[in-house]
Design a protein around this motif. Structure first.
Motif, PDB file in Angstrom:
ATOM      1  N   LEU A  33       0.835  -1.199   0.000  1.00  0.00           N
ATOM      2  CA  LEU A  33       0.000   0.000   0.000  1.00  0.00           C
ATOM      3  C   LEU A  33       0.867   1.245   0.000  1.00  0.00           C
ATOM      4  O   LEU A  33       1.832   1.317   0.766  1.00  0.00           O
ATOM      5  CB  LEU A  33      -0.895  -0.046   1.247  1.00  0.00           C
ATOM      6  CG  LEU A  33      -1.808   1.137   1.509  1.00  0.00           C
ATOM      7  CD1 LEU A  33      -2.870   1.277   0.424  1.00  0.00           C
ATOM      8  CD2 LEU A  33      -2.479   0.972   2.875  1.00  0.00           C
ATOM      9  N   VAL A  50      -3.212   3.661  -2.769  1.00  0.00           N
ATOM     10  CA  VAL A  50      -3.121   2.764  -3.919  1.00  0.00           C
ATOM     11  C   VAL A  50      -2.496   1.429  -3.488  1.00  0.00           C
ATOM     12  O   VAL A  50      -1.429   1.409  -2.877  1.00  0.00           O
ATOM     13  CB  VAL A  50      -2.255   3.393  -5.036  1.00  0.00           C
ATOM     14  CG1 VAL A  50      -2.039   2.405  -6.167  1.00  0.00           C
ATOM     15  CG2 VAL A  50      -2.899   4.678  -5.555  1.00  0.00           C
ATOM     16  N   ILE A  51      -3.179   0.334  -3.823  1.00  0.00           N
ATOM     17  CA  ILE A  51      -2.654  -1.000  -3.548  1.00  0.00           C
ATOM     18  C   ILE A  51      -2.051  -1.552  -4.828  1.00  0.00           C
ATOM     19  O   ILE A  51      -2.753  -1.710  -5.836  1.00  0.00           O
ATOM     20  CB  ILE A  51      -3.781  -1.921  -3.032  1.00  0.00           C
ATOM     21  CG1 ILE A  51      -4.380  -1.336  -1.747  1.00  0.00           C
ATOM     22  CG2 ILE A  51      -3.252  -3.336  -2.789  1.00  0.00           C
ATOM     23  CD1 ILE A  51      -5.773  -1.837  -1.457  1.00  0.00           C
ATOM     24  N   ILE A 127      -9.005   1.684  -5.957  1.00  0.00           N
ATOM     25  CA  ILE A 127      -7.930   1.523  -4.973  1.00  0.00           C
ATOM     26  C   ILE A 127      -6.903   0.450  -5.321  1.00  0.00           C
ATOM     27  O   ILE A 127      -5.811   0.470  -4.774  1.00  0.00           O
ATOM     28  CB  ILE A 127      -8.493   1.201  -3.561  1.00  0.00           C
ATOM     29  CG1 ILE A 127      -9.441  -0.016  -3.586  1.00  0.00           C
ATOM     30  CG2 ILE A 127      -9.180   2.399  -2.957  1.00  0.00           C
ATOM     31  CD1 ILE A 127      -9.838  -0.504  -2.193  1.00  0.00           C
ATOM     32  N   LEU A 128      -7.244  -0.465  -6.221  1.00  0.00           N
ATOM     33  CA  LEU A 128      -6.420  -1.660  -6.406  1.00  0.00           C
ATOM     34  C   LEU A 128      -5.953  -1.751  -7.852  1.00  0.00           C
ATOM     35  O   LEU A 128      -6.761  -1.688  -8.781  1.00  0.00           O
ATOM     36  CB  LEU A 128      -7.286  -2.886  -6.035  1.00  0.00           C
ATOM     37  CG  LEU A 128      -6.702  -4.282  -6.220  1.00  0.00           C
ATOM     38  CD1 LEU A 128      -5.466  -4.482  -5.353  1.00  0.00           C
ATOM     39  CD2 LEU A 128      -7.752  -5.342  -5.877  1.00  0.00           C
TER      40      LEU A 128
ATOM     41  N   VAL B  30      -9.505   5.938   2.809  1.00  0.00           N
ATOM     42  CA  VAL B  30     -10.341   4.973   2.085  1.00  0.00           C
ATOM     43  C   VAL B  30      -9.996   3.541   2.498  1.00  0.00           C
ATOM     44  O   VAL B  30     -10.876   2.719   2.684  1.00  0.00           O
ATOM     45  CB  VAL B  30     -10.146   5.142   0.553  1.00  0.00           C
ATOM     46  CG1 VAL B  30     -10.899   4.085  -0.213  1.00  0.00           C
ATOM     47  CG2 VAL B  30     -10.582   6.546   0.122  1.00  0.00           C
ATOM     48  N   VAL B  31      -8.712   3.264   2.647  1.00  0.00           N
ATOM     49  CA  VAL B  31      -8.258   1.894   2.903  1.00  0.00           C
ATOM     50  C   VAL B  31      -7.971   1.688   4.393  1.00  0.00           C
ATOM     51  O   VAL B  31      -7.169   2.414   4.978  1.00  0.00           O
ATOM     52  CB  VAL B  31      -6.978   1.594   2.079  1.00  0.00           C
ATOM     53  CG1 VAL B  31      -6.383   0.249   2.473  1.00  0.00           C
ATOM     54  CG2 VAL B  31      -7.290   1.630   0.583  1.00  0.00           C
ATOM     55  N   LEU B  33      -6.567  -1.353   6.597  1.00  0.00           N
ATOM     56  CA  LEU B  33      -5.906  -2.631   6.394  1.00  0.00           C
ATOM     57  C   LEU B  33      -5.586  -3.272   7.739  1.00  0.00           C
ATOM     58  O   LEU B  33      -5.076  -2.601   8.639  1.00  0.00           O
ATOM     59  CB  LEU B  33      -4.613  -2.381   5.600  1.00  0.00           C
ATOM     60  CG  LEU B  33      -3.705  -3.571   5.323  1.00  0.00           C
ATOM     61  CD1 LEU B  33      -4.379  -4.598   4.431  1.00  0.00           C
ATOM     62  CD2 LEU B  33      -2.408  -3.084   4.661  1.00  0.00           C
ATOM     63  N   ILE B  51      -8.498  -5.914   3.701  1.00  0.00           N
ATOM     64  CA  ILE B  51      -8.892  -4.518   3.556  1.00  0.00           C
ATOM     65  C   ILE B  51     -10.380  -4.411   3.833  1.00  0.00           C
ATOM     66  O   ILE B  51     -11.196  -5.023   3.137  1.00  0.00           O
ATOM     67  CB  ILE B  51      -8.559  -4.004   2.141  1.00  0.00           C
ATOM     68  CG1 ILE B  51      -7.057  -4.126   1.893  1.00  0.00           C
ATOM     69  CG2 ILE B  51      -9.038  -2.562   1.961  1.00  0.00           C
ATOM     70  CD1 ILE B  51      -6.698  -4.148   0.432  1.00  0.00           C
ATOM     71  N   ALA B  76      -5.429   4.852  -9.329  1.00  0.00           N
ATOM     72  CA  ALA B  76      -4.835   3.594  -8.841  1.00  0.00           C
ATOM     73  C   ALA B  76      -4.422   2.682  -9.999  1.00  0.00           C
ATOM     74  O   ALA B  76      -3.514   1.860  -9.855  1.00  0.00           O
ATOM     75  CB  ALA B  76      -5.794   2.857  -7.909  1.00  0.00           C
ATOM     76  N   VAL B  77      -5.085   2.818 -11.160  1.00  0.00           N
ATOM     77  CA  VAL B  77      -4.717   1.981 -12.303  1.00  0.00           C
ATOM     78  C   VAL B  77      -4.113   2.824 -13.430  1.00  0.00           C
ATOM     79  O   VAL B  77      -3.805   2.293 -14.502  1.00  0.00           O
ATOM     80  CB  VAL B  77      -5.922   1.145 -12.820  1.00  0.00           C
ATOM     81  CG1 VAL B  77      -6.510   0.334 -11.677  1.00  0.00           C
ATOM     82  CG2 VAL B  77      -6.991   2.004 -13.464  1.00  0.00           C
ATOM     83  N   ILE B 127      -8.616 -10.298  -0.897  1.00  0.00           N
ATOM     84  CA  ILE B 127      -8.031  -9.287   0.003  1.00  0.00           C
ATOM     85  C   ILE B 127      -8.987  -8.180   0.423  1.00  0.00           C
ATOM     86  O   ILE B 127      -8.731  -7.505   1.414  1.00  0.00           O
ATOM     87  CB  ILE B 127      -6.787  -8.611  -0.643  1.00  0.00           C
ATOM     88  CG1 ILE B 127      -7.106  -8.040  -2.039  1.00  0.00           C
ATOM     89  CG2 ILE B 127      -5.621  -9.576  -0.716  1.00  0.00           C
ATOM     90  CD1 ILE B 127      -5.967  -7.180  -2.605  1.00  0.00           C
ATOM     91  N   LEU B 128     -10.077  -8.004  -0.303  1.00  0.00           N
ATOM     92  CA  LEU B 128     -10.901  -6.798  -0.118  1.00  0.00           C
ATOM     93  C   LEU B 128     -12.323  -7.197   0.253  1.00  0.00           C
ATOM     94  O   LEU B 128     -12.947  -7.999  -0.441  1.00  0.00           O
ATOM     95  CB  LEU B 128     -10.887  -6.007  -1.437  1.00  0.00           C
ATOM     96  CG  LEU B 128     -11.726  -4.753  -1.568  1.00  0.00           C
ATOM     97  CD1 LEU B 128     -11.302  -3.694  -0.559  1.00  0.00           C
ATOM     98  CD2 LEU B 128     -11.630  -4.195  -2.987  1.00  0.00           C
TER      99      LEU B 128
END
Lengths: 192, 192
Positions: A33, A50-51, A127-128, B30-31, B33, B51, B76-77, B127-128
């Motif tokens: 992260l 960002v993951i 986020i991912l 937002v995250v 963990l 998460i 994030a992408v 994971i989420l």
């Protein structure tokens, strides 16, 4: 922040979304992260958690008149889920199709004579960074395999005649995407 | 760890996957963990990076012969993505359908006369914890709305006649799932 729109600490721009600063905050076994500041083309700077992710594959294995599903524990969501077989691109340099071949053997003990690329998608693009490549796998033959004990994967062949009920009980996004494509492609006798 | 299968530090079991210990490691905007140890029904203990997520909605808004898509930056992408409108369940106590009504107004400036529940799915169950509720929204009428500046959302009406090309260019899982369901339901004149 600096006057340079790319930022003194930043990396290269990604499709016009320039990285201005990146602060790693957790480096885990699976989850890496970072908190990243991006500068958009209009100059606005936004902060994002960002993951990072190496990407993944999902396979739609059609074995005669069945699709081969897997059931496994998914602790993050607190359920045993019925899913299409899938796996992470965790071998450096491995191409998506090679990963799909390896995972199909590991998870369901099959090799496929025919592979078709069914495109791909991000799982949670807010986020991912995970991008999943989807493949149709047909002309299956059994192969020797040693399931990975920790994964506790149970193979569940599901009749294609009963595909609407399968779509009703599956609830993860990658599997639904693959199965909805399969429903569209399936003629009752095969996939043209 | 203790001799108690539920664990001295643990919470309640979730569908047979008992939480034995939970260590929060990052609490972001937002995250959130955590590193969690789970005990499966067979006694095996596994460590997972999890998460947390409040859940989300995605809408398939059909406006006459168009589906209303949105284009937005997804840092994030690293891309601007064309997606179905969607939003997080970030108002405490808000039901998924209420969230869908609010987000449809905020993102595309429409209210829907008819809503249909199209089920839901996890986005990345390894994971989420995010679960996304999917709704078909029809009989649309314009409503006043003030777009949220930071989101920079552009509304893109896409002709349903051209839905196969849309499915080819969209690449996020929630949008593909909604659009593949729409392709199956769409008769050319509407949705029965």
């Amino acid at each position: 922040m600096t006057d340079d729109p790319r930022g003194g600490e930043g990396g290269p721009p990604i499709n016009g979304l320039a990285v201005e600063a990146c602060q790693p905050v957790y480096d885990g076994e699976v989850v890496d992260l970072s908190v990243v500041r991006f500068r958009r083309p209009n100059g606005r700077v936004v902060r994002r958690e960002v993951i990072a992710h190496p990407g993944a594959v999902v396979m739609v294995p059609v074995d005669g008149a069945h699709v081969l599903m897997v059931r496994q524990p998914r602790e993050a969501v607190g359920e045993y889920l019925l899913e299409l077989p899938a796996g992470k691109l965790d071998v450096p340099g491995e191409a998506p199709l090679e990963c799909a071949r390896r995972e199909l053997a590991e998870e369901v003990g099959r090799a496929a004579g025919t592979w078709r690329d069914w495109g791909g998608f991000f799982s949670a693009p807010a986020i991912l960074a995970e991008y999943i490549h989807c493949f149709l796998a047909t002309d299956l033959v059994p192969v020797d395999h040693t399931p990975i004990a920790e994964e506790e994967i149970e193979v569940v062949p599901w009749p294609l005649d009963d595909r609407d009920r399968l779509i009703a009980v599956v609830h993860d996004a990658k599997s639904l995407t693959g199965l909805l494509r399969l429903r569209h492609a399936w003629t009752g006798a095969g996939i043209p």
